[in-house]
Design a protein around this motif. Structure first.
Motif, PDB file in Angstrom:
ATOM      1  N   LEU A 176       2.540  -1.104  10.753  1.00  0.00           N
ATOM      2  CA  LEU A 176       1.737  -0.195  11.566  1.00  0.00           C
ATOM      3  C   LEU A 176       1.706   1.203  10.956  1.00  0.00           C
ATOM      4  O   LEU A 176       0.669   1.868  10.955  1.00  0.00           O
ATOM      5  N   SER A 177       2.821   1.623  10.398  1.00  0.00           N
ATOM      6  CA  SER A 177       2.881   2.908   9.705  1.00  0.00           C
ATOM      7  C   SER A 177       1.954   2.913   8.498  1.00  0.00           C
ATOM      8  O   SER A 177       1.252   3.905   8.246  1.00  0.00           O
ATOM      9  N   LEU A 178       1.908   1.822   7.764  1.00  0.00           N
ATOM     10  CA  LEU A 178       1.013   1.708   6.609  1.00  0.00           C
ATOM     11  C   LEU A 178      -0.445   1.743   7.046  1.00  0.00           C
ATOM     12  O   LEU A 178      -1.271   2.433   6.435  1.00  0.00           O
ATOM     13  N   LEU A 208      -1.647   3.098   9.767  1.00  0.00           N
ATOM     14  CA  LEU A 208      -1.918   4.461  10.222  1.00  0.00           C
ATOM     15  C   LEU A 208      -2.136   5.396   9.030  1.00  0.00           C
ATOM     16  O   LEU A 208      -3.064   6.216   9.025  1.00  0.00           O
ATOM     17  N   ALA A 209      -1.303   5.261   8.011  1.00  0.00           N
ATOM     18  CA  ALA A 209      -1.440   6.096   6.816  1.00  0.00           C
ATOM     19  C   ALA A 209      -2.773   5.835   6.119  1.00  0.00           C
ATOM     20  O   ALA A 209      -3.471   6.776   5.725  1.00  0.00           O
ATOM     21  N   LEU A 210      -3.142   4.571   5.982  1.00  0.00           N
ATOM     22  CA  LEU A 210      -4.422   4.249   5.354  1.00  0.00           C
ATOM     23  C   LEU A 210      -5.591   4.791   6.165  1.00  0.00           C
ATOM     24  O   LEU A 210      -6.550   5.327   5.607  1.00  0.00           O
ATOM     25  N   ALA A 211      -5.514   4.659   7.486  1.00  0.00           N
ATOM     26  CA  ALA A 211      -6.601   5.145   8.343  1.00  0.00           C
ATOM     27  C   ALA A 211      -6.760   6.655   8.224  1.00  0.00           C
ATOM     28  O   ALA A 211      -7.887   7.165   8.142  1.00  0.00           O
ATOM     29  N   LEU A 212      -5.657   7.382   8.207  1.00  0.00           N
ATOM     30  CA  LEU A 212      -5.739   8.839   8.094  1.00  0.00           C
ATOM     31  C   LEU A 212      -6.245   9.285   6.725  1.00  0.00           C
ATOM     32  O   LEU A 212      -6.940  10.296   6.615  1.00  0.00           O
ATOM     33  N   ARG A 213      -5.895   8.551   5.699  1.00  0.00           N
ATOM     34  CA  ARG A 213      -6.274   8.969   4.360  1.00  0.00           C
ATOM     35  C   ARG A 213      -7.690   8.544   3.987  1.00  0.00           C
ATOM     36  O   ARG A 213      -8.373   9.231   3.236  1.00  0.00           O
ATOM     37  N   VAL A 214      -8.149   7.433   4.521  1.00  0.00           N
ATOM     38  CA  VAL A 214      -9.481   6.931   4.178  1.00  0.00           C
ATOM     39  C   VAL A 214     -10.569   7.577   5.038  1.00  0.00           C
ATOM     40  O   VAL A 214     -11.694   7.752   4.575  1.00  0.00           O
ATOM     41  N   SER A 215     -10.220   7.960   6.263  1.00  0.00           N
ATOM     42  CA  SER A 215     -11.235   8.554   7.128  1.00  0.00           C
ATOM     43  C   SER A 215     -11.728   9.877   6.540  1.00  0.00           C
ATOM     44  O   SER A 215     -10.932  10.705   6.084  1.00  0.00           O
ATOM     45  N   CYS A 220      -1.389   5.480  -3.422  1.00  0.00           N
ATOM     46  CA  CYS A 220      -0.009   5.945  -3.621  1.00  0.00           C
ATOM     47  C   CYS A 220       0.513   6.646  -2.380  1.00  0.00           C
ATOM     48  O   CYS A 220       1.656   6.425  -1.972  1.00  0.00           O
ATOM     49  N   GLY A 221      -0.302   7.492  -1.760  1.00  0.00           N
ATOM     50  CA  GLY A 221       0.116   8.189  -0.550  1.00  0.00           C
ATOM     51  C   GLY A 221       0.360   7.248   0.615  1.00  0.00           C
ATOM     52  O   GLY A 221       1.262   7.461   1.423  1.00  0.00           O
ATOM     53  N   SER A 222      -0.445   6.195   0.690  1.00  0.00           N
ATOM     54  CA  SER A 222      -0.263   5.229   1.777  1.00  0.00           C
ATOM     55  C   SER A 222       0.946   4.338   1.540  1.00  0.00           C
ATOM     56  O   SER A 222       1.726   4.079   2.453  1.00  0.00           O
ATOM     57  N   LEU A 223       1.104   3.876   0.313  1.00  0.00           N
ATOM     58  CA  LEU A 223       2.239   3.002   0.002  1.00  0.00           C
ATOM     59  C   LEU A 223       3.571   3.742   0.054  1.00  0.00           C
ATOM     60  O   LEU A 223       4.617   3.117   0.231  1.00  0.00           O
ATOM     61  N   MET A 224       3.528   5.052  -0.060  1.00  0.00           N
ATOM     62  CA  MET A 224       4.754   5.837   0.032  1.00  0.00           C
ATOM     63  C   MET A 224       5.408   5.675   1.405  1.00  0.00           C
ATOM     64  O   MET A 224       6.628   5.799   1.530  1.00  0.00           O
ATOM     65  N   THR A 225       4.616   5.367   2.413  1.00  0.00           N
ATOM     66  CA  THR A 225       5.178   5.211   3.753  1.00  0.00           C
ATOM     67  C   THR A 225       6.075   3.970   3.850  1.00  0.00           C
ATOM     68  O   THR A 225       6.874   3.874   4.781  1.00  0.00           O
ATOM     69  N   LEU A 226       5.943   3.036   2.917  1.00  0.00           N
ATOM     70  CA  LEU A 226       6.797   1.840   2.934  1.00  0.00           C
ATOM     71  C   LEU A 226       8.123   2.044   2.202  1.00  0.00           C
ATOM     72  O   LEU A 226       9.058   1.269   2.390  1.00  0.00           O
ATOM     73  N   LEU A 227       8.213   3.050   1.368  1.00  0.00           N
ATOM     74  CA  LEU A 227       9.417   3.241   0.555  1.00  0.00           C
ATOM     75  C   LEU A 227      10.680   3.566   1.353  1.00  0.00           C
ATOM     76  O   LEU A 227      11.772   3.152   0.936  1.00  0.00           O
ATOM     77  N   PRO A 228      10.615   4.277   2.485  1.00  0.00           N
ATOM     78  CA  PRO A 228      11.855   4.500   3.237  1.00  0.00           C
ATOM     79  C   PRO A 228      12.528   3.219   3.721  1.00  0.00           C
ATOM     80  O   PRO A 228      13.711   3.228   4.041  1.00  0.00           O
ATOM     81  N   TYR A 229      11.809   2.105   3.728  1.00  0.00           N
ATOM     82  CA  TYR A 229      12.412   0.824   4.085  1.00  0.00           C
ATOM     83  C   TYR A 229      13.588   0.509   3.159  1.00  0.00           C
ATOM     84  O   TYR A 229      14.585  -0.069   3.582  1.00  0.00           O
ATOM     85  N   GLY A 230      13.476   0.891   1.909  1.00  0.00           N
ATOM     86  CA  GLY A 230      14.555   0.653   0.957  1.00  0.00           C
ATOM     87  C   GLY A 230      15.734   1.591   1.115  1.00  0.00           C
ATOM     88  O   GLY A 230      16.762   1.405   0.473  1.00  0.00           O
ATOM     89  N   LEU A 231      15.607   2.602   1.950  1.00  0.00           N
ATOM     90  CA  LEU A 231      16.697   3.558   2.173  1.00  0.00           C
ATOM     91  C   LEU A 231      17.387   3.345   3.522  1.00  0.00           C
ATOM     92  O   LEU A 231      18.068   4.242   4.013  1.00  0.00           O
ATOM     93  N   ARG A 232      17.197   2.178   4.110  1.00  0.00           N
ATOM     94  CA  ARG A 232      17.817   1.920   5.417  1.00  0.00           C
ATOM     95  C   ARG A 232      19.327   1.988   5.372  1.00  0.00           C
ATOM     96  O   ARG A 232      19.962   2.362   6.347  1.00  0.00           O
ATOM     97  N   LEU A 279       5.945  10.427   6.989  1.00  0.00           N
ATOM     98  CA  LEU A 279       5.159  10.405   5.762  1.00  0.00           C
ATOM     99  C   LEU A 279       3.725   9.960   6.034  1.00  0.00           C
ATOM    100  O   LEU A 279       2.790  10.405   5.368  1.00  0.00           O
ATOM    101  N   ALA A 280       3.550   9.100   7.015  1.00  0.00           N
ATOM    102  CA  ALA A 280       2.207   8.602   7.336  1.00  0.00           C
ATOM    103  C   ALA A 280       1.344   9.670   7.990  1.00  0.00           C
ATOM    104  O   ALA A 280       0.152   9.761   7.710  1.00  0.00           O
ATOM    105  N   ILE A 281       1.932  10.499   8.853  1.00  0.00           N
ATOM    106  CA  ILE A 281       1.119  11.447   9.622  1.00  0.00           C
ATOM    107  C   ILE A 281       1.238  12.885   9.147  1.00  0.00           C
ATOM    108  O   ILE A 281       0.563  13.760   9.683  1.00  0.00           O
ATOM    109  N   SER A 282       2.062  13.147   8.160  1.00  0.00           N
ATOM    110  CA  SER A 282       2.250  14.508   7.666  1.00  0.00           C
ATOM    111  C   SER A 282       0.931  15.083   7.134  1.00  0.00           C
ATOM    112  O   SER A 282       0.310  14.490   6.247  1.00  0.00           O
TER     113      SER A 282
END
Length: 161
Positions: free
Chosen positions: A23-25, A27-34, A95-107, A122-125
């Motif tokens: 959902l974060s991804l 949201l990030a794509l929607a904000l960046r593509v709109s 790259c900006g949208s996929l960046m929202t998935l990277l914190p998953y690796g820092l759990r 990162l998605a809504i910043s």
């Protein structure tokens, strides 16, 4: 310790946490593509896009002061498709949208809630949305830097065990 097939199946099951990252991804794509083509390219963005387009068409070009990675990615894109403002911004948006998935690796370091919060931030910043829409390479560098931190964290956590 030998990993069994049931262990692998348990790791691949869909969880609510994974759904929230998805959902974060979205949201990030929607904000960046709109409104991606609402504003024309700025001078330095247009210079990079024009240089990549000219290079893809086999025309002479000069490249000074731009991101070589972004130049070559845009050249590859322009080689297969015609150029537009939105197409020139596509790699930065991805790259900006996929960046929202990277914190998953820092759990392991941030915790589940902390990494999910970082992903949503990162998605809504507004800053990350802006830089994801500009063709200057800064968001690509940020994506690569965060990806490197995730890989380094994974390596260090693996050595500790």
């Amino acid at each position: 310790m030998v990993e069994t097939t049931t262990d692998r199946v348990d790791r691949l099951q869909f969880t609510v946490e994974m759904g929230l990252y998805g959902l974060s991804l979205v949201l990030a794509l929607a904000l960046r593509v709109s409104y991606l083509e609402r504003w024309p390219l700025l001078d330095h963005e247009a210079a990079l896009a024009l240089a990549a387009w000219r290079f893809a068409r086999g025309l002479p070009t000069s490249l000074r002061g731009h991101s070589p990675l972004l130049f070559h990615l845009n050249t590859l894109l322009f080689f297969f498709a015609s150029g537009s403002d939105a197409l020139a911004r596509l790699w930065c948006v991805l790259c900006g949208s996929l960046m929202t998935l990277l914190p998953y690796g820092l759990r392991g370091r941030l915790g589940r809630i902390g990494s999910l919060a970082a992903s949503i931030l990162l998605a809504i910043s507004p800053s990350f949305v802006y830089f994801s829409r500009s063709v200057d390479g800064s968001i690509v560098v940020a994506f690569c830097a965060l990806g490197l931190l995730v890989l380094l964290n994974d390596y260090l956590m693996g050595r500790r065990q």
